[in-house]
Design a protein around this motif. Structure first.
Motif, PDB file in Angstrom:
ATOM      1  N   LYS A  72       0.820  -1.197   0.000  1.00 47.89           N
ATOM      2  CA  LYS A  72       0.000   0.000   0.000  1.00 47.89           C
ATOM      3  C   LYS A  72       0.859   1.254   0.000  1.00 47.89           C
ATOM      4  O   LYS A  72       0.569   2.238  -0.693  1.00 47.89           O
ATOM      5  CB  LYS A  72      -0.934   0.003   1.209  1.00 47.89           C
ATOM      6  N   GLU A  73       1.955   1.200   0.789  1.00 49.20           N
ATOM      7  CA  GLU A  73       2.856   2.350   0.814  1.00 49.20           C
ATOM      8  C   GLU A  73       3.505   2.550  -0.557  1.00 49.20           C
ATOM      9  O   GLU A  73       3.604   3.673  -1.045  1.00 49.20           O
ATOM     10  CB  GLU A  73       3.917   2.156   1.889  1.00 49.20           C
ATOM     11  N   ILE A  79       1.399   6.302  -7.063  1.00 47.73           N
ATOM     12  CA  ILE A  79       0.334   7.240  -7.429  1.00 47.73           C
ATOM     13  C   ILE A  79       0.825   8.678  -7.312  1.00 47.73           C
ATOM     14  O   ILE A  79       0.538   9.526  -8.163  1.00 47.73           O
ATOM     15  CB  ILE A  79      -0.897   7.014  -6.531  1.00 47.73           C
ATOM     16  N   LYS A  80       1.592   8.952  -6.254  1.00 55.15           N
ATOM     17  CA  LYS A  80       2.129  10.297  -6.080  1.00 55.15           C
ATOM     18  C   LYS A  80       3.081  10.659  -7.216  1.00 55.15           C
ATOM     19  O   LYS A  80       3.058  11.779  -7.743  1.00 55.15           O
ATOM     20  CB  LYS A  80       2.857  10.392  -4.741  1.00 55.15           C
ATOM     21  N   MET A  86       1.515  13.857 -14.120  1.00 52.39           N
ATOM     22  CA  MET A  86       0.290  14.291 -14.805  1.00 52.39           C
ATOM     23  C   MET A  86       0.074  15.791 -14.737  1.00 52.39           C
ATOM     24  O   MET A  86      -0.486  16.380 -15.656  1.00 52.39           O
ATOM     25  CB  MET A  86      -0.921  13.562 -14.226  1.00 52.39           C
ATOM     26  N   ILE A  87       0.488  16.422 -13.629  1.00 54.72           N
ATOM     27  CA  ILE A  87       0.279  17.865 -13.528  1.00 54.72           C
ATOM     28  C   ILE A  87       1.442  18.647 -14.106  1.00 54.72           C
ATOM     29  O   ILE A  87       1.441  19.881 -14.074  1.00 54.72           O
ATOM     30  CB  ILE A  87       0.053  18.290 -12.054  1.00 54.72           C
TER      31      ILE A  87
END
Length: 373
Positions: A72-73, A79-80, A86-87
């Motif tokens: 999960k970490e 994702i981060k 993406m930005i």
């Protein structure tokens, strides 16, 4: 020197599960090699071989379980990392316009809605569906209006010559948008008047050049049901332009109205950066009052409406952007100081300052009906 906070895992700590799996695989492979390399092993080597295999399997299981707990970490970190990509400008430049619109829509809804249930009648949907599309539509960079008003008391008519100069801009470079320029007015039928009450005298269009080309505008006349103000005839027509770059449009129209029709209302249907109007009259027996109305004229937007009266008319200018529906309402009424009958009954009126309270109230009522319509 940087110190890790409590609970923070450093690179060496995160490498332990992978190291366990690697050691475990090495021991299992070594055990399998010993089994294949020697046909018969002494009891001691047999024990060593089994020990390597069992320890290797234990290491693999331990490393796998540890990775499972820490997945999960790792997932959050991935994702981060993807979010940072993406930005970034490189990603935004890479995706097409449709994907950009979907991304903007998703982000806006996430920011506004949070965990609330979406309401189709919410203010967000109103702004998103009505206001946001204006960002990619053509707009007026300049809109100048000059009206010369001839008041003839003998015929009881007011003849207006309305000149407009508009500079239209397409904000999306390299694309063409359809821009509809409306013509027309709602008026009152004048008994015994055979001339057209509304007429387009000229319409010229220039695409970013000094040369203006004449354009024909078809105007349709239609009698309508009389409203509360007595307007019972409608003139309408449209000029459709394909705007790919800055375009200049100059028009001149003429209207004939009864002298009792003292209001002139003008509203724009596209956003406008600079708007001003000059309304002039030739008859000194009348005065002109004007008001501007605009969504962005509130102090919160830093915008305002500048108005200057003169002996022969009024000048109104918006000091910032106005949105669709903004505009002006102007009224013409007799100057009581020049009316002989009034002067005779009220000798001191000529020396007093004009007090057009009635006119102001009428304008306010007219403005309210316009805004609420």
């Amino acid at each position: 020197m940087r110190y890790m906070s409590i609970g923070e895992k450093g690179p060496s700590t995160r490498a332990i599960p992978c190291g366990l799996i690697a050691v475990g695989l090495s021991l299992v492979i070594c055990s399998a090699y010993m089994q294949n390399a020697y046909d018969a092993l002494s009891p001691l080597w047999e024990i060593v071989k089994d020990l390597f295999r069992d320890i290797g399997i234990a290491f693999i299981i331990a490393g796998g379980v540890t990775l499972l707990f820490e997945w999960k970490e790792y997932q959050n970190q991935i994702i981060k990392c993807l979010s940072n990509i993406m930005i970034g400008e490189e990603y935004v430049d890479y995706i097409d316009d449709d994907q950009k619109s979907k991304a903007i829509d998703l982000l806006h809804r996430k920011l506004y809605m949070m965990n609330r249930e979406e309401d189709p009648n919410s203010f967000f949907n109103f702004v998103y569906n009505k206001i946001i599309p204006m960002l990619t539509d053509c707009y007026y960079d300049d809109y100048h209006v000059q009206i010369e008003c001839d008041i003839d008391e003998q015929t009881g008519l007011i003849i207006k010559r309305i000149k407009k100069r508009m500079v239209i801009v397409n904000p999306i470079e390299g694309k063409t948008c359809n821009f509809t320029l409306p013509f027309g007015a709602t008026m009152k039928i004048i008994e015994g008047e055979n001339r057209e009450l509304y007429k387009v005298l000229s319409c010229k269009v220039s695409d970013n050049s000094d040369h203006l080309d004449d354009r024909a505008v078809e105007i349709k006349r239609k009698e309508i049901k009389t409203d509360n103000d007595g307007y019972n005839i409608s003139y309408s027509g449209d000029l459709v332009l394909n705007i790919s770059k800055k375009t200049v449009v100059e028009t001149e129209t003429m209207t004939i109205v009864p002298i009792s029709d003292k209001y002139y209302t003008h509203r724009i249907i596209h956003p406008c950066r600079n708007y001003d109007i000059t309304y002039l009259i030739s008859n000194p027996s009348y005065i002109v009052k004007g008001h501007g109305f605009n969504f962005c004229s509130d102090e919160r937007f830093g915008a305002g409406i500048y108005k200057q009266a003169c002996s022969s008319g009024v000048y109104i200018k918006f000091t910032d952007w106005i949105l669709s529906g903004g505009g002006v309402v102007i009224t013409v009424c007799p100057d009581l100081k020049t009316d002989p009958a009034v002067q005779e009954s009220m000798p001191g009126l000529k020396d007093e300052e004009p007090n057009p309270e009635k006119t102001e109230n009428e304008i306010t009522e007219q403005l309210s009906s316009i805004v609420n319509s």
